[in-house]
Write a protein that holds these residues in place. Structure first.
Motif, PDB file in Angstrom:
ATOM      1  N   ASP A   5       0.772  -1.115   0.062  1.00  0.00           N
ATOM      2  CA  ASP A   5      -0.034  -0.035   0.212  1.00  0.00           C
ATOM      3  C   ASP A   5       0.975   1.326   0.045  1.00  0.00           C
ATOM      4  OD1 ASP A   5      -2.994   0.329   0.658  1.00  0.00           O
ATOM      5  OD2 ASP A   5      -1.851   2.110   1.273  1.00  0.00           O
ATOM      6  N   ILE A   6       0.473   2.323  -0.663  1.00  0.00           N
ATOM      7  CA  ILE A   6       1.404   3.545  -0.917  1.00  0.00           C
ATOM      8  C   ILE A   6       1.532   4.077   0.669  1.00  0.00           C
ATOM      9  CG2 ILE A   6       1.672   5.918  -1.803  1.00  0.00           C
ATOM     10  CD1 ILE A   6      -0.579   4.982  -3.836  1.00  0.00           C
ATOM     11  N   SER A   7       0.593   3.710   1.637  1.00  0.00           N
ATOM     12  CA  SER A   7       0.945   4.535   2.756  1.00  0.00           C
ATOM     13  C   SER A   7       1.810   3.905   3.752  1.00  0.00           C
ATOM     14  CB  SER A   7      -0.366   4.544   3.535  1.00  0.00           C
ATOM     15  OG  SER A   7      -0.970   3.120   3.656  1.00  0.00           O
ATOM     16  N   ASP A   8       2.212   2.339   3.235  1.00  0.00           N
ATOM     17  CA  ASP A   8       3.194   1.815   3.967  1.00  0.00           C
ATOM     18  C   ASP A   8       4.651   2.227   3.646  1.00  0.00           C
ATOM     19  OD1 ASP A   8       1.282   0.451   5.111  1.00  0.00           O
ATOM     20  OD2 ASP A   8       1.429  -1.214   3.428  1.00  0.00           O
ATOM     21  N   LEU A   9       4.844   2.819   2.172  1.00  0.00           N
ATOM     22  CA  LEU A   9       6.375   3.263   1.737  1.00  0.00           C
ATOM     23  C   LEU A   9       6.849   4.111   2.802  1.00  0.00           C
ATOM     24  CD1 LEU A   9       5.506   4.186  -1.887  1.00  0.00           C
ATOM     25  CD2 LEU A   9       6.639   2.261  -0.961  1.00  0.00           C
ATOM     26  N   PRO A  10       8.394   3.707   3.040  1.00  0.00           N
ATOM     27  CA  PRO A  10       9.104   4.388   3.971  1.00  0.00           C
ATOM     28  C   PRO A  10       9.383   5.796   3.532  1.00  0.00           C
ATOM     29  CG  PRO A  10      10.198   2.258   3.435  1.00  0.00           C
ATOM     30  CD  PRO A  10       8.935   2.492   2.430  1.00  0.00           C
ATOM     31  N   THR A  11       9.305   6.223   2.470  1.00  0.00           N
ATOM     32  CA  THR A  11       9.368   7.479   1.832  1.00  0.00           C
ATOM     33  C   THR A  11       8.357   7.935   0.809  1.00  0.00           C
ATOM     34  OG1 THR A  11      11.155   9.126   1.007  1.00  0.00           O
ATOM     35  CG2 THR A  11      11.384   6.744   0.442  1.00  0.00           C
TER      36      THR A  11
END
Ligand SMILES: Cc1cc2nc3c(=O)[nH]c(=O)nc-3n(C[C@H](O)[C@H](O)[C@H](O)COP(=O)(O)OP(=O)(O)OC[C@H]3O[C@@H](n4cnc5c(N)ncnc54)[C@H](O)[C@@H]3O)c2cc1C
Length: 568
Positions: A5-11
């Motif tokens: 999920d995009i919201s999980d990306l670290p940056t």
């Protein structure tokens, strides 16, 4: 790491965003992230390949052809193929088509690559210059059954330290000795030691993307755990890229990707350096068209604002027709015990499941005779006199349309040098709608003539003395199908695409009035955007596509790295 999920990306700060985690995409992302200064995001519409057994076991390949790991596309009705609408296979999974293809490992010919260099006016695409790239990609491995490989390939022309595994067949079939005997009986099918030399005319042992009995895909190879550990390489799965957008309005600096799981949850990410489209020959042109890059009149008729005129987007679709005629045999071989085959594979990585059911232990690359009547009216479309027109692969099963009762052999026939071209277009403003695929195969005299001659060559092959106590008769087409018209009808009613789509974002010389990308794979007339996948091929190579796709990806990564690491 892999994120879903995009919201999980670290940056959200990336230098490069690679769109499509198929065959080319993982290779580009891997090589760019070798530079720890580069933050790299790879976005894939489909799920992760981890724990997907049919993506690992070559013998389970057909399970990948419908269902959750497929885009499940269908072409529009094809008048040149009996008005049929055909499935157009595309992998929907990390690894893309390399995770479900037949694993044939073939480079194309010296002349194929030199033609690319000529049409792009860029000698870096010549055979001589791409051969080192092929060796860098390839990790030649022992066959699954560890048999002695001597005389079955030429070690001098292979790469032993690359990334993607390649090997000889790892399981003998009851056809093998008869196939070799045929090369001694019929001059038309001479034995050659290795078809990946660039001059492949003849019959050789198969080479496949298999390592230790398992499929070697772009995902298992370029996204192996040691690479996924890189803190500057992030892989986002289950996420569709819908469009690329200019970084500021009014410019043609296409560095923003619009992405999400559905039309109601779209987000945007900006690449500070470049966006690389690696969504494949169907979806890369689709994304460009939805982004307003294409034929202006076509886009306007759909109500899409045209941001950049490039009429060649989605044109020049090229694929190679494929068919498996069938012969009955008197074989007493029992049917494959699939449970035992899977158990053996799981325990030892050996046995019949180390091969895909559509792969053969041998491949013959053949040309039409120079005095063929078709050359009185047609220029030879092959890249040169050492480039084959057809490929024959003897199969120890009944092929794709096998009758159920009895024992059969078939011949996988691929017509390699088509002159017909089709299109990929869109008919909706919704990027989640499927594109319109019109293959237009077998639309020229040359194409149907040569496909028919390929069928006749396969009939001569199985008429050799080597088969006389084994083959009973042709059942598809029926033995009494003899006129050219009837053979053509059989071909049009029963052939399918090879799934070798290419050419829809073709490379051309920098100053050409056609084409979609320059020879450095930048989209013509815009900045920030390259296309790196099978769509950039200006002509289809006379063979299979995965090795050329890896070459395109490896070369692209070299070019991109060198463009962004110049020291002043
Ligand atoms: C059934 C089949 C058999 C084949 N057999 C062989 C063979 O034996 N040997 C051989 O050399 N070649 C074979 N090929 C051809 C070869 O596998 C392909 O040409 C090659 O893998 C294509 O690589 P690609 O990177 O261009 O595209 P793909 O591998 O298709 O990668 C594109 C990726 O982009 C993803 N994607 C698409 N749209 C989006 C989007 N909007 N957003 C995010 N992600 C997206 C897709 O899910 C996919 O993972 C076969 C192909 C098929 C389908």
């Amino acid at each position: 790491g892999i994120y879903s999920d995009i919201s999980d990306l670290p940056t959200t700060n990336y230098d490069f965003i690679v769109v499509g985690g198929g065959t080319a995409g993982p290779a580009v992302a891997n090589r760019l992230s070798q530079n720890s200064q580069f933050q790299v995001l790879l976005v894939e519409a489909g799920p992760s390949n981890e724990d997907v057994l049919p993506a690992k076991v070559p013998g389970l390949m057909l399970e990948m052809f419908s269902g959750p790991y497929e885009w499940n596309y269908t072409t529009i009705p094809q008048p040149t193929m009996g008005q049929r609408s055909l499935p157009y296979l595309r992998g929907y999974i990390l690894g893309g088509c390399s995770a479900h293809n037949s694993m044939f490992w073939s480079r194309g010919t010296i002349e194929d690559w030199d033609r690319w260099a000529n049409v792009t006016e860029d000698p870096s695409w010549s055979w001589q210059n791409v051969l080192p790239v092929m060796l860098k990609n390839e990790h030649w491995s022992e066959p699954a059954d560890r048999h002695n490989q001597t005389g079955e390939f030429d070690p001098a022309i292979h790469g032993f330290h690359g990334i993607v595994g390649a090997s000889l067949p790892g399981y003998p079939t009851e056809l093998d000795s008869r196939v070799i005997q045929t090369t001694q009986e019929l001059d038309e099918f001479p034995y050659i030691i290795d078809y990946n030399s660039g001059t492949p005319i003849g019959l050789a042992w198969y080479q496949g993307s298999v390592k230790n009995g398992a499929r070697s895909s772009a995902a298992t190879a370029y996204l192996a755990p040691q690479y996924l550990q890189r803190s500057n390489l992030h892989v986002l799965v289950n996420t569709r890229v819908t469009r690329v957008l200019p970084a500021s309005s009014g410019t043609k600096d296409f560095r923003i990707v619009e992405l999400g799981k559905d039309a109601s949850s779209l987000a945007q990410l900006t690449a500070s350096k470049e966006v690389i489209l690696s969504a494949g020959a169907i979806n890369s042109p689709q994304i460009l068209l939805h982004s307003g890059i294409g034929d202006v009149a076509d886009l306007q008729s759909l109500g899409i604002t045209a941001l950049h005129s490039l009429p060649s987007v989605g044109k020049n679709f090229t694929d190679q027709p494929y068919i498996t005629p069938v012969w009955s045999t008197n074989s007493s071989k029992p049917p494959l015990n699939t449970t035992a085959a899977l158990e053996e594979w799981q325990q030892n990585r050996t046995g019949p499941y180390t091969m895909s059911p559509t792969a053969s232990n041998h491949i013959a690359f053949l040309r039409l005779p120079d005095n063929s009547t078709i050359f009185e009216t047609n220029v030879d479309p092959a890249a040169g006199p050492n480039t084959p027109h057809m490929e024959l692969t003897p199969l120890d099963n009944g092929g794709l349309n096998s009758p159920s009762n009895g024992t059969f052999v078939s011949m996988g026939i691929t017509f390699l040098t088509p002159t017909s071209r089709g299109t990929v277009t869109i008919n909706s403003t919704n990027p989640f709608d499927p594109p319109i695929i019109d293959m237009n195969l077998l639309a020229s005299d040359f194409d149907i003539f040569t496909f028919r001659e390929s069928l006749k060559a396969s009939q001569r092959f199985f008429s050799a003395p080597a088969w006389s106590d084994f083959i009973i008769e042709s059942v598809q087409p029926p033995a009494n199908t003899t006129t050219d018209n009837d053979l053509d009808e059989f071909l049009r009613q029963n052939s399918i695409p090879s799934s070798h789509a290419c050419g829809t974002c073709a490379m051309s010389a920098d100053d050409a009035q056609y084409g979609v990308v320059n020879s450095d794979l930048r989209v013509k007339g815009v900045t920030g955007l390259r296309v790196v996948d099978a769509s950039v091929m200006p002509f289809v190579p006379a063979g299979h596509l995965q090795v050329p796709v890896y070459v395109i990806a490896e070369k692209a990564a070299e070019m991109i790295k060198s463009d962004w690491t110049t020291t002043y």
